[in-house]
Structure formats: structure tokens, C-alpha cells
Design a protein around this motif. Structure first.
Motif, PDB file in Angstrom:
ATOM      1  N   ILE A  67       0.993  -1.164   0.054  1.00  0.00           N
ATOM      2  CA  ILE A  67      -0.113  -0.036  -0.090  1.00  0.00           C
ATOM      3  C   ILE A  67       0.983   1.267   0.022  1.00  0.00           C
ATOM      4  CG2 ILE A  67      -1.593   1.353   1.190  1.00  0.00           C
ATOM      5  CD1 ILE A  67      -2.594  -1.461   2.165  1.00  0.00           C
ATOM      6  N   LEU A  68       1.929   1.107   0.916  1.00  0.00           N
ATOM      7  CA  LEU A  68       2.713   2.514   1.043  1.00  0.00           C
ATOM      8  C   LEU A  68       3.431   2.676  -0.342  1.00  0.00           C
ATOM      9  CD1 LEU A  68       4.114   2.265   4.443  1.00  0.00           C
ATOM     10  CD2 LEU A  68       2.302   3.845   3.769  1.00  0.00           C
ATOM     11  N   ARG A  69       3.907   1.681  -1.020  1.00  0.00           N
ATOM     12  CA  ARG A  69       4.613   1.940  -2.217  1.00  0.00           C
ATOM     13  C   ARG A  69       3.820   2.469  -3.443  1.00  0.00           C
ATOM     14  NH1 ARG A  69       7.515  -3.707  -0.765  1.00  0.00           N
ATOM     15  NH2 ARG A  69       9.566  -2.829   0.058  1.00  0.00           N
ATOM     16  N   MET A  70       2.444   2.154  -3.194  1.00  0.00           N
ATOM     17  CA  MET A  70       1.533   2.841  -4.096  1.00  0.00           C
ATOM     18  C   MET A  70       1.289   4.433  -3.917  1.00  0.00           C
ATOM     19  SD  MET A  70      -1.396   0.117  -5.103  1.00  0.00           S
ATOM     20  CE  MET A  70      -1.956  -0.216  -3.237  1.00  0.00           C
ATOM     21  N   ARG A  71       1.634   4.828  -2.640  1.00  0.00           N
ATOM     22  CA  ARG A  71       1.370   6.179  -2.324  1.00  0.00           C
ATOM     23  C   ARG A  71       2.497   7.300  -2.071  1.00  0.00           C
ATOM     24  NH1 ARG A  71      -4.051   5.953  -0.408  1.00  0.00           N
ATOM     25  NH2 ARG A  71      -3.826   7.906   0.517  1.00  0.00           N
ATOM     26  N   PHE A  72       4.021   6.446  -1.869  1.00  0.00           N
ATOM     27  CA  PHE A  72       4.910   7.332  -2.048  1.00  0.00           C
ATOM     28  C   PHE A  72       6.073   6.682  -2.813  1.00  0.00           C
ATOM     29  CE2 PHE A  72       3.082   7.499   2.216  1.00  0.00           C
ATOM     30  CZ  PHE A  72       3.633   8.391   2.828  1.00  0.00           C
ATOM     31  N   GLN A  73       6.781   7.799  -3.319  1.00  0.00           N
ATOM     32  CA  GLN A  73       7.901   7.700  -4.044  1.00  0.00           C
ATOM     33  C   GLN A  73       9.035   6.655  -3.813  1.00  0.00           C
ATOM     34  OE1 GLN A  73       9.364  11.529  -5.042  1.00  0.00           O
ATOM     35  NE2 GLN A  73       7.766  12.037  -6.273  1.00  0.00           N
ATOM     36  N   HIS A  74       9.186   6.534  -2.289  1.00  0.00           N
ATOM     37  CA  HIS A  74      10.265   5.977  -1.780  1.00  0.00           C
ATOM     38  C   HIS A  74       9.683   5.379  -0.570  1.00  0.00           C
ATOM     39  CE1 HIS A  74      13.160   7.434  -4.844  1.00  0.00           C
ATOM     40  NE2 HIS A  74      12.523   8.590  -4.407  1.00  0.00           N
TER      41      HIS A  74
END
Length: 246
Positions: A67-74
Motif C-alpha cells: 500500500i505504501l509503495r503505491m502512495r510514496f515515491q520511496h
């Protein structure tokens, strides 16, 4: 773009903006192994970099990272290291030392004092850090909440919560609260006594975790309470990350 800190524990999920080398205002959920999804996840922040610490099960951790990789660049995941900044871990195999304990020590090391760090969550963890950043090891036990839940699971007539701390209780609910809280208090106090003997110097006491407030009234008045200790440690890890190895 803003950077954020994420702490996925065994029972709670917390996140906060990274402000300098500390955590900003925190939001927290209580989660179960299947609950980390749905409408609440759509309210998660987006930004440049996410710094993540997790002691949750591998599947739950993988879900959160996806989920976080879909919302953050890194996305950077914190892991325990033998030495980081001014902290050196006592464990011969650092990977066996929980990242939450590691990050709590990173935050506690700012004091540059001898400190006993007690985390009260699903487990009760106790770690000794000296003023020079050397970790001297620690203990792991069931927290009072986990003790109550375990007793209730084995004997349903014993309630999993409720009651008040009494030195000598005359009611079952109070006796359960007094026994389980008292076991944690005794272990913390014993650990501090032994820490001061080992270091031949006074040792500060610092508590964190969701179960800490219930224990503080029964501990010495000088006991400190820093609810954001793990997130503050994650913030410190994030700031030092370019110089980290691994």
C-alpha cells in the motif's frame, strides 16, 4: 513532498509526519491481522518518502508495504543494526533484536544518560542502555494485557479486562489487575535495581507503549513516559539513513 513515519506493531498501527529528527502529530489505529485495509487506508498520507518499522506478521507487513509503495515515491524499511549512530546493540545476531526495541534505544540515546527502557505493548520489553550508547541486553515478558487475555483464554470466568490495582485485593477483578500489573511493575523495578548495580550509577527509567500509563502510578515518581519513543527513534534512523550500512 512530505516524508512520513509508519510503525506497525502487533496490535496498533501508528503514523506521523517526519519533522526534523522527530515525529510530528501521531495518528493510531488498533488493528487485527485482517483489518489493515478498507476505508481507513484511503485516508493514509501520500508523499515523498515513507520510513517504516514493523514487528507484525510477515503477511501483514507485506500488505502495508504494498500500500505504501503505491502512495510514496520511496519506501525505506528499518532493520536492527549492530551499530547505528551512537548506539551499539548487545545481541550477537542483531536481526534477532526487535526493530521496535532498537528504535526505542536510538531515541533514548539522545539523553546521554544511563537509561532503562521499558516498552509495554503486547509484550513487556526491558532494555538497558548506558550513557555511551552501549546496550547491555534486556528481558521480554508478557505484558499485563497479554497476561489477562491468556488467563481468560484458559479460564473464561476470569475477565480479560477490568479491575483496579490494589496491593491486597478483595475482589477477583481487582486481584487480576493487581497481579498482572504487579508482575510487570516488579520486573521493571527489579531490572532497574540490577541495572544500577551493573553500572554502579543511577539509571533513569523510561516507559513507552500503550500499556505504560496504567503502570506509571505504581512506579517511582521519577519514571519518564515518552509515548512516541519508537517513532522518534524511527525519525532519528531516517535522518541518519544516508550514513547507514545495509
Amino acid at each position: 513532498m512530505s516524508d512520513w513515519l509508519f510503525d506497525l506493531g502487533n496490535s496498533r498501527f501508528k503514523y506521523a509526519p517526519l519533522l526534523g529528527d522527530r515525529a510530528g502529530d501521531v495518528q493510531a489505529w488498533t488493528h487485527g491481522a485482517e483489518d489493515l485495509r478498507g476505508d481507513a487506508l484511503r485516508t493514509l498520507p501520500q508523499g515523498g518518502t515513507a520510513y517504516v518499522a514493523s514487528v507484525a506478521a510477515a503477511g501483514l507487513t507485506a500488505t502495508m508495504l504494498e500500500i505504501l509503495r503505491m502512495r510514496f515515491q520511496h519506501v525505506h524499511v528499518a532493520r536492527t543494526e549492530a551499530a547505528f549512530a551512537d548506539v551499539r546493540i548487545a545481541y550477537a545476531t542483531p536481526a534477532r533484536f526487535g526493530v521496535d526495541r532498537f528504535l526505542a534505544l536510538l531515541a533514548a540515546a539522545r539523553t546521554q544518560r544511563h537509561v532503562l527502557v521499558a516498552g509495554v505493548g503486547t509484550a513487556l520489553t526491558i532494555d538497558l542502555l548506558d550513557a555511551h550508547g552501549q546496550h547491555h541486553g534486556g528481558r521480554i515478558a508478557a505484558s499485563p494485557t497479554t497476561m489477562r487475555e491468556a488467563l481468560h483464554a484458559r479460564a473464561a470466568q476470569l475477565p480479560a479486562s477490568g479491575g483496579h490495582y490494589r496491593e491486597f485485593a478483595d475482589d477477583t477483578d481487582d486481584a487480576l489487575a493487581s497481579g498482572c500489573d504487579g508482575a510487570a511493575i516488579a520486573l521493571i523495578e527489579r531490572s532497574r535495581e540490577q541495572a544500577q548495580q551493573r553500572l554502579q550509577a543511577p539509571v533513569d527509567l523510561l516507559l513507552h507503549g500503550g500499556g505504560a500509563p496504567a503502570l506509571l502510578p505504581q512506579l517511582p515518581a521519577d519514571a519518564g513516559h515518552q509515548p512516541l519513543l519508537v517513532l522518534d527513534g524511527l525519525a532519528r534512523w531516517a535522518v541518519h539513513l544516508p550514513s547507514a550500512t545495509g
